[in-house]
Design an enzyme around this catalytic site. Structure first.
Site, PDB file in Angstrom:
ATOM      1  CD  GLU A  20       8.052  36.671  16.716  1.00 28.86           C
ATOM      2  OE1 GLU A  20       7.610  36.126  15.648  1.00 28.86           O
ATOM      3  OE2 GLU A  20       9.372  36.856  17.105  1.00 28.86           O
ATOM      4  CE1 TYR A  52       8.872  31.647  15.060  1.00 26.91           C
ATOM      5  CE2 TYR A  52       6.991  33.148  14.833  1.00 26.91           C
ATOM      6  CZ  TYR A  52       8.056  32.822  14.833  1.00 26.91           C
ATOM      7  OH  TYR A  52       9.257  33.749  14.864  1.00 26.91           O
ATOM      8  CG  ASP A  87      10.323  31.475  11.268  1.00 29.92           C
ATOM      9  OD1 ASP A  87      11.310  30.795  11.338  1.00 29.92           O
ATOM     10  OD2 ASP A  87      10.293  32.759  11.426  1.00 29.92           O
ATOM     11  CB  CYS A 101      20.127  30.004   5.655  1.00 34.63           C
ATOM     12  SG  CYS A 101      20.039  28.322   5.183  1.00 34.63           S
ATOM     13  CB  CYS A 156      27.315  28.204   1.719  1.00 34.59           C
ATOM     14  SG  CYS A 156      25.551  27.699   1.324  1.00 34.59           S
ATOM     15  CB  CYS A 215      26.748  29.690   6.561  1.00 35.01           C
ATOM     16  SG  CYS A 215      25.700  28.963   7.540  1.00 35.01           S
ATOM     17  CB  CYS A 250      25.328  22.777   6.006  1.00 31.78           C
ATOM     18  SG  CYS A 250      23.723  23.119   4.891  1.00 31.78           S
TER      19      CYS A 250
END
Length: 362
Positions: free
Chosen positions: A66, A147, A165, A217, A224, A227, A233
């Protein structure tokens, strides 16, 4: 008033809870089903099959990844992660490492304060005897922000914590079709994600959101059609997902100028360790002038009057751009007893801005 308008009119925490119980009911399950089939194979990750067998994640590897992934792409970070974990396989090994060795191994990842905090954090964890297991406890460690604390708590300790994030911000800005002031919208998103984290699979939920933002995304040309959360959405329903997130325009970064001196001697290059405090602190560097926004950098006394730059390199830091005129010289022009590093070693240990200058000199 539409449901979306009602959601945006409520206080942040109430807004998120209302959204979860209405518009986003079932989203977590759909996302996790997709993740089970499409999870990325990453060197620091415990995959769905391993988690199902009860194999725990290593908090050291989660945390290290991370920190490296901040402002860095996955392929770039993966190379460094594998090199670090071969050399320092545990947090104890890293805590015992020499500062100069870690800073040299970090060269090329950028944002070098992360490397200094990496060592401070590893040493504090060893001093404590173990990792804190909660967001609050993790936030007390050097270099760990909101985060990273959420990510480590969720991924390493399966805590019901959000990991929000830039990828996750983008996903939820589109889900909400968030048109308000960006700072306020980010607060809405953070609250909503926290409420959506499933109690039984928080680690996989965090990884699923990361994968969704990284592979479907995406900032440009989001896919899309495949997705798993497209039915929730609002941006996709509008037909303009790329419009989101709507952020304030970035201010132009100031330009600083200076000189950098590539001084060569029989396969070595003159180097110096930069001061611990300040930009690129503690890193191996090439000699430079001051970096100024206005005025002309002062030349060192040992630079011949006839010396002319062979070209320029540019580098972008967080808060400014840097333009350096590169001088290529021989050791005969340098007084005293400066430090020298073999060119091959310097190419690996120098930060990117100095590697650019070294490359130009050759």
């Amino acid at each position: 008033m539409t449901m979306l308008a009602i959601v945006h009119a409520m206080p942040t925490r109430e807004k998120a809870a209302s959204a979860e119980s209405t518009r986003f009911d079932g989203l977590s399950d759909a996302l996790l089903d997709w993740y089970s089939a499409h999870a990325r194979d990453l060197p620091w990750r415990i995959g769905p099959a391993q988690r199902a067998k009860g194999i725990p994640a290593d908090p050291y590897r989660v945390w290290l990844a991370e920190i490296m992934l901040q402002q860095t792409t996955v392929p770039h970070a993966a190379r460094y992660f594998e090199a670090f974990t071969r050399r320092w396989p545990t947090v104890v090994d890293l805590a015992d490492a020499a500062d100069a060795d870690v800073m040299a191994a970090w060269a090329g990842l950028g944002y070098y304060a992360r490397a200094r905090n990496l060592l401070k954090c590893a040493r504090e964890v060893v001093e404590r005897g173990d990792w804190p297991r909660t967001e609050t406890g993790l936030r007390e460690l050097p270099g760990i922000g909101a985060y990273t604390a959420g990510a480590v708590a969720a991924l390493a300790f399966n805590q019901r914590a959000p990991a929000v994030d830039g990828n996750v911000d983008r996903v939820f800005a589109r889900l909400l079709a968030a048109k308000g002031e960006w700072k306020a919208e980010k607060a809405v998103i953070a609250s909503l994600v926290r409420d959506l984290v499933p109690a039984d699979r928080p680690a996989e939920f965090a990884e699923a959101l990361m994968d969704l933002g990284a592979t479907i995304c995406t900032p440009k040309r989001p896919n899309c059609l495949i997705c798993p959360v497209r039915s929730w959405c609002a941006a996709q329903a509008e037909g303009e997902p790329e419009r989101y997130p709507i952020k304030p325009a970035r201010k132009a970064k100031p330009l600083r100028r200076g000189d950098v001196y590539v001084v060569l001697r029989s396969g070595d290059v003159m180097t110096q360790t930069r001061p611990q405090n300040g930009l690129l602190g503690g890193m191996l560097g090439l000699p430079t002038s001051d970096w100024l926004e206005d005025g002309t950098p002062e030349k060192p006394d040992w630079l011949p009057d006839s010396a002319r730059p062979i070209g320029e390199v540019r580098h972008v830091f967080t808060h400014f751009e840097l333009q350096l005129s590169v001088f290529r010289l021989t050791s005969g022009t340098v007084p005293g007893n400066p430090g020298w590093t073999p060119v091959d070693d310097a190419e690996k240990a120098l930060p990117s801005v100095f590697r650019k200058a070294l490359k130009l000199a050759f």
